[in-house]
Design a protein around this motif. Structure first.
Motif, PDB file in Angstrom:
ATOM      1  N   SER A   1     -12.453   2.037  -0.520  1.00 12.90           N
ATOM      2  CA  SER A   1     -12.137   0.643  -0.777  1.00 12.90           C
ATOM      3  C   SER A   1     -10.835   0.200  -0.152  1.00 12.90           C
ATOM      4  O   SER A   1     -10.529  -0.983  -0.136  1.00 12.90           O
ATOM      5  CB  SER A   1     -12.076   0.405  -2.302  1.00 12.90           C
ATOM      6  OG  SER A   1     -11.138   1.272  -2.884  1.00 12.90           O
ATOM      7  N   ASP A   2     -10.034   1.158   0.368  1.00  8.01           N
ATOM      8  CA  ASP A   2      -8.786   0.800   1.025  1.00  8.01           C
ATOM      9  C   ASP A   2      -8.887   0.966   2.530  1.00  8.01           C
ATOM     10  O   ASP A   2      -7.891   1.112   3.227  1.00  8.01           O
ATOM     11  CB  ASP A   2      -7.647   1.676   0.486  1.00  8.01           C
ATOM     12  CG  ASP A   2      -7.422   1.442  -0.993  1.00  8.01           C
ATOM     13  OD1 ASP A   2      -7.492   0.275  -1.387  1.00  8.01           O
ATOM     14  OD2 ASP A   2      -7.195   2.405  -1.732  1.00  8.01           O
TER      15      ASP A   2
ATOM     16  N   GLY B   1      -2.604  -5.753  -7.199  1.00 12.27           N
ATOM     17  CA  GLY B   1      -2.425  -5.283  -8.567  1.00 12.27           C
ATOM     18  C   GLY B   1      -2.859  -3.841  -8.727  1.00 12.27           C
ATOM     19  O   GLY B   1      -3.329  -3.198  -7.789  1.00 12.27           O
ATOM     20  N   PRO B   2      -2.709  -3.294  -9.931  1.00 10.07           N
ATOM     21  CA  PRO B   2      -3.106  -1.907 -10.185  1.00 10.07           C
ATOM     22  C   PRO B   2      -4.619  -1.732 -10.144  1.00 10.07           C
ATOM     23  O   PRO B   2      -5.372  -2.666 -10.428  1.00 10.07           O
ATOM     24  CB  PRO B   2      -2.543  -1.640 -11.583  1.00 10.07           C
ATOM     25  CG  PRO B   2      -2.464  -3.000 -12.228  1.00 10.07           C
ATOM     26  CD  PRO B   2      -2.131  -3.954 -11.130  1.00 10.07           C
ATOM     27  N   ALA B   3      -5.034  -0.529  -9.780  1.00  9.44           N
ATOM     28  CA  ALA B   3      -6.456  -0.201  -9.805  1.00  9.44           C
ATOM     29  C   ALA B   3      -6.929  -0.156 -11.275  1.00  9.44           C
ATOM     30  O   ALA B   3      -6.133   0.098 -12.171  1.00  9.44           O
ATOM     31  CB  ALA B   3      -6.667   1.147  -9.131  1.00  9.44           C
ATOM     32  N   PRO B   4      -8.189  -0.418 -11.550  1.00 11.48           N
ATOM     33  CA  PRO B   4      -9.272  -0.602 -10.573  1.00 11.48           C
ATOM     34  C   PRO B   4      -9.456  -2.033 -10.064  1.00 11.48           C
ATOM     35  O   PRO B   4     -10.205  -2.244  -9.133  1.00 11.48           O
ATOM     36  CB  PRO B   4     -10.511  -0.156 -11.359  1.00 11.48           C
ATOM     37  CG  PRO B   4     -10.193  -0.541 -12.768  1.00 11.48           C
ATOM     38  CD  PRO B   4      -8.714  -0.304 -12.938  1.00 11.48           C
TER      39      PRO B   4
ATOM     40  N   ALA C   1      -9.118   2.131  -6.080  1.00  8.48           N
ATOM     41  CA  ALA C   1     -10.273   2.659  -6.804  1.00  8.48           C
ATOM     42  C   ALA C   1     -11.503   2.605  -5.905  1.00  8.48           C
ATOM     43  O   ALA C   1     -11.518   1.943  -4.868  1.00  8.48           O
ATOM     44  CB  ALA C   1     -10.515   1.848  -8.071  1.00  8.48           C
ATOM     45  N   GLU C   2     -12.535   3.304  -6.308  1.00  6.54           N
ATOM     46  CA  GLU C   2     -13.816   3.254  -5.598  1.00  6.54           C
ATOM     47  C   GLU C   2     -14.445   1.865  -5.775  1.00  6.54           C
ATOM     48  O   GLU C   2     -14.087   1.119  -6.690  1.00  6.54           O
ATOM     49  CB  GLU C   2     -14.745   4.339  -6.125  1.00  6.54           C
ATOM     50  CG  GLU C   2     -14.286   5.751  -5.776  1.00  6.54           C
ATOM     51  CD  GLU C   2     -14.218   5.966  -4.270  1.00  6.54           C
ATOM     52  OE1 GLU C   2     -15.211   5.650  -3.587  1.00  6.54           O
ATOM     53  OE2 GLU C   2     -13.175   6.430  -3.795  1.00  6.54           O
ATOM     54  N   PRO C   3     -15.375   1.513  -4.900  1.00  7.09           N
ATOM     55  CA  PRO C   3     -15.905   0.143  -4.903  1.00  7.09           C
ATOM     56  C   PRO C   3     -16.581  -0.290  -6.200  1.00  7.09           C
ATOM     57  O   PRO C   3     -16.413  -1.430  -6.631  1.00  7.09           O
ATOM     58  CB  PRO C   3     -16.877   0.117  -3.724  1.00  7.09           C
ATOM     59  CG  PRO C   3     -17.089   1.531  -3.331  1.00  7.09           C
ATOM     60  CD  PRO C   3     -15.879   2.281  -3.743  1.00  7.09           C
ATOM     61  N   VAL C   4     -17.361   0.602  -6.826  1.00  8.82           N
ATOM     62  CA  VAL C   4     -18.078   0.182  -8.039  1.00  8.82           C
ATOM     63  C   VAL C   4     -17.115  -0.097  -9.196  1.00  8.82           C
ATOM     64  O   VAL C   4     -17.211  -1.154  -9.844  1.00  8.82           O
ATOM     65  CB  VAL C   4     -19.158   1.202  -8.431  1.00  8.82           C
ATOM     66  CG1 VAL C   4     -19.799   0.816  -9.774  1.00  8.82           C
ATOM     67  CG2 VAL C   4     -20.237   1.283  -7.348  1.00  8.82           C
TER      68      VAL C   4
END
Length: 218
Positions: free
Chosen positions: A3-4, A94-97, A102-105
């Protein structure tokens, strides 16, 4: 690709239209008008939010208000901008998710959950902005940001037809759908968010169907 990935589309902070340069007095008048509109909205609700009342509350001419916002729907859109920009900022940095990392889902799930809360919090304003004209929802700058974000995450998760699936997901998150769930089906915000998350997960796990026959079999 995660995702990045550097191939990820750059999300640009948008509201219901990119801001244009304004004269200092126009900026002051706009700020006064928005503060006044927020007071009127909190006091009298969406029905009491009229251009005449806002102009009187702000101490500006009605013509000035119309030049700045066009109509009541434009005023509603402007009131939504701040909350939408806050969500967009969290999506970008912002912070994950909800934010990167984080992963896409999980990111899609976090977005859907946050967006349901945003719409529910500002429901009457969202309804006004989305139904002011046929297709108004699709023409807003904010909708373009939500669609690009959802499409990107859906594609990263490996699902086909990212554009169509993103629009299908956002249709389920529209003001009318949230209002129907809250007011007609008596669902809680948590239930609506859970329903929307279930749809999001279904959209990203469904694979391509081009190799299926007319009877649905491979």
């Amino acid at each position: 690709m995660d995702s990045d990935s550097p191939d990820a589309p750059a999300l640009v902070l948008l509201g219901h239209g990119a801001p244009e340069p304004r004269r200092a007095d126009a900026v002051r008048n706009r700020g006064k008008a928005l503060e006044a509109a927020q007071r009127v909205y909190r006091r009298e609700g969406i029905e009491g939010l009229t251009m005449q009342k806002v102009a009187l509350e702000a101490g500006v001419g009605v013509g000035t208000l119309y030049r700045g916002f066009t109509d009541k729907a434009g005023l509603a859109m402007a009131l939504l901008d701040e909350r939408e920009r806050q969500l967009q900022e969290l999506m970008i940095s912002g912070p994950a998710p909800l934010g990167p990392g984080a992963e896409p889902v999980p990111r899609l799930v976090a977005f859907v959950t946050a967006y349901v809360q945003l719409v529910a919090d500002q429901l009457d304003l969202v309804l006004m902005s989305e139904t002011s004209a046929v297709g108004a929802r699709f023409r807003s700058g904010a909708h373009n940001v939500w669609r690009a974000h959802c499409r990107h995450l859906i594609q990263l998760a490996g699902a086909p037809s990212g554009d169509y699936r993103a629009e299908a997901l956002l249709a389920a998150l529209s003001g009318e759908m949230i209002a129907h769930g809250l007011r007609e089906q008596d669902k809680s915000r948590t239930q609506l968010a859970d329903d929307a998350v279930g749809l999001a997960r279904a959209l990203v796990v469904a694979g391509p169907d081009h190799d299926r026959g007319p009877d649905g079999r491979s």
